[in-house]
Design a protein around this motif. Sequence first.
Motif, PDB file in Angstrom:
ATOM      1  N   VAL A  34       0.834  -1.203   0.000  1.00 38.37           N
ATOM      2  CA  VAL A  34       0.000   0.000   0.000  1.00 38.37           C
ATOM      3  C   VAL A  34       0.868   1.252   0.000  1.00 38.37           C
ATOM      4  CG1 VAL A  34      -1.637   1.345   1.371  1.00 38.37           C
ATOM      5  CG2 VAL A  34      -2.007  -1.104   1.027  1.00 38.37           C
ATOM      6  N   VAL A  35       1.910   1.274   0.821  1.00 39.02           N
ATOM      7  CA  VAL A  35       2.796   2.441   0.880  1.00 39.02           C
ATOM      8  C   VAL A  35       3.501   2.643  -0.461  1.00 39.02           C
ATOM      9  CG1 VAL A  35       4.889   3.355   1.944  1.00 39.02           C
ATOM     10  CG2 VAL A  35       3.089   2.364   3.367  1.00 39.02           C
ATOM     11  N   PRO A  41      -1.025   7.568   2.112  1.00 40.33           N
ATOM     12  CA  PRO A  41      -1.692   6.628   3.029  1.00 40.33           C
ATOM     13  C   PRO A  41      -1.735   7.177   4.452  1.00 40.33           C
ATOM     14  CG  PRO A  41       0.546   5.905   2.633  1.00 40.33           C
ATOM     15  CD  PRO A  41       0.337   7.127   1.766  1.00 40.33           C
ATOM     16  N   ALA A  42      -2.634   6.629   5.251  1.00 40.96           N
ATOM     17  CA  ALA A  42      -2.731   6.945   6.681  1.00 40.96           C
ATOM     18  C   ALA A  42      -3.234   5.698   7.378  1.00 40.96           C
ATOM     19  CB  ALA A  42      -3.669   8.124   6.929  1.00 40.96           C
ATOM     20  N   VAL A 140      -6.372   4.250   3.426  1.00 45.12           N
ATOM     21  CA  VAL A 140      -6.461   4.326   4.887  1.00 45.12           C
ATOM     22  C   VAL A 140      -6.466   2.906   5.450  1.00 45.12           C
ATOM     23  CG1 VAL A 140      -7.739   5.208   6.857  1.00 45.12           C
ATOM     24  CG2 VAL A 140      -7.802   6.455   4.690  1.00 45.12           C
ATOM     25  N   PHE A 141      -5.458   2.617   6.279  1.00 48.40           N
ATOM     26  CA  PHE A 141      -5.386   1.307   6.929  1.00 48.40           C
ATOM     27  C   PHE A 141      -6.383   1.236   8.085  1.00 48.40           C
ATOM     28  CE2 PHE A 141      -0.975   1.859   5.352  1.00 48.40           C
ATOM     29  CZ  PHE A 141      -0.819   0.673   4.655  1.00 48.40           C
ATOM     30  N   ASN A 181      -5.163  -5.006  -6.243  1.00 54.87           N
ATOM     31  CA  ASN A 181      -5.328  -3.949  -7.246  1.00 54.87           C
ATOM     32  C   ASN A 181      -5.855  -2.698  -6.545  1.00 54.87           C
ATOM     33  OD1 ASN A 181      -5.942  -2.291  -9.364  1.00 54.87           O
ATOM     34  ND2 ASN A 181      -7.399  -3.688 -10.347  1.00 54.87           N
ATOM     35  N   GLY A 182      -5.016  -1.697  -6.430  1.00 50.00           N
ATOM     36  CA  GLY A 182      -5.416  -0.481  -5.738  1.00 50.00           C
ATOM     37  C   GLY A 182      -5.842   0.653  -6.651  1.00 50.00           C
TER      38      GLY A 182
END
Length: 311
Positions: A34-35, A41-42, A140-141, A181-182
């Motif tokens: 994700v990063v 990101p947060a 967002v995690f 897939n983001g």
Amino acid sequence: MTLTRVPDAGPGANTGLGIQDTLEAESIHIIREVVAEFERPAMLFSGGKDSVVMLHLAAKAFWPGRVPFPVVHVDTGHNFPEVLEFRDRTVDRLGLRLEVASVQDYIDRGELRERADGTRNPLQTTPLLDIIRELRFDAVFGGGRRDEDKARAKERILSLRDEFGQWDPRNQRPELWNLYNGRHPVGHHVRAFPISNWTELDIWRYIAREDIELPSIYYAHPRDVFHRDGMWRAVGAYSQPGEGEEVSVRTVRYRTVGDMSCTGAVLSDAATVEDVVLEVAASTLTERGATRADDRLSEAAMEDRKKDGYF
């Protein structure tokens, strides 16, 4: 008591990894992916055990560097003081940037209204979506796990949210072979769930293995409580007994942490992490089903809130 690793009967068996190592590796992989893929990101961090474990995994993922994103807390104003103190201490220890969205501020401005039942957890959605929009977070995690609730069991590791922050359970992408897939349109964002495949027992075994500190309310302690709707509620500024509800001192602990006004304690003598592991292993009730009044509003309470933008 010494905790031993249980051999993994699944994919981990092919790699020689135990279940804890397998789950840890998967979660760290998700966080790093994700990063690498997203620009801003947060991570949601409330001081609850799942967010504590998720933050611990993030710290491991980027060690010896710092966690490369801010943490966000949607503060209802009805939080347990012990949890807020732990949140702030953890942020200071890790040198993180904390962004707080306050439900009380929205109420003071007239943008949200208190509910008749006094519960503020359902009021978190608007502040959450606003801070995501204002700070332009594209991922967002969250610390949601599939074993918590049937709505969370439906959700993918990477979950798309539209321009209104809403979730459509019918519009989800396959995640075959752990490929994520983001891609998302401008104005949309993604929720990422690194510990989705963990169970409550996995969380506690990992806490024991890694010697992770938690807020004190997760362990047995005496507290003034009263009984309501099959749960033990703590006496406090936002949780008062009604007529006929007798206050007594009981030895309790919390399995999950939310508003004081909707989170129940469980009677327990589990004062150490090893005691909690044994207690959770023997439990036949999910933590939310046993202790969260906000999830009892309807059969689809969690799913309805998630569709609106809640985690």
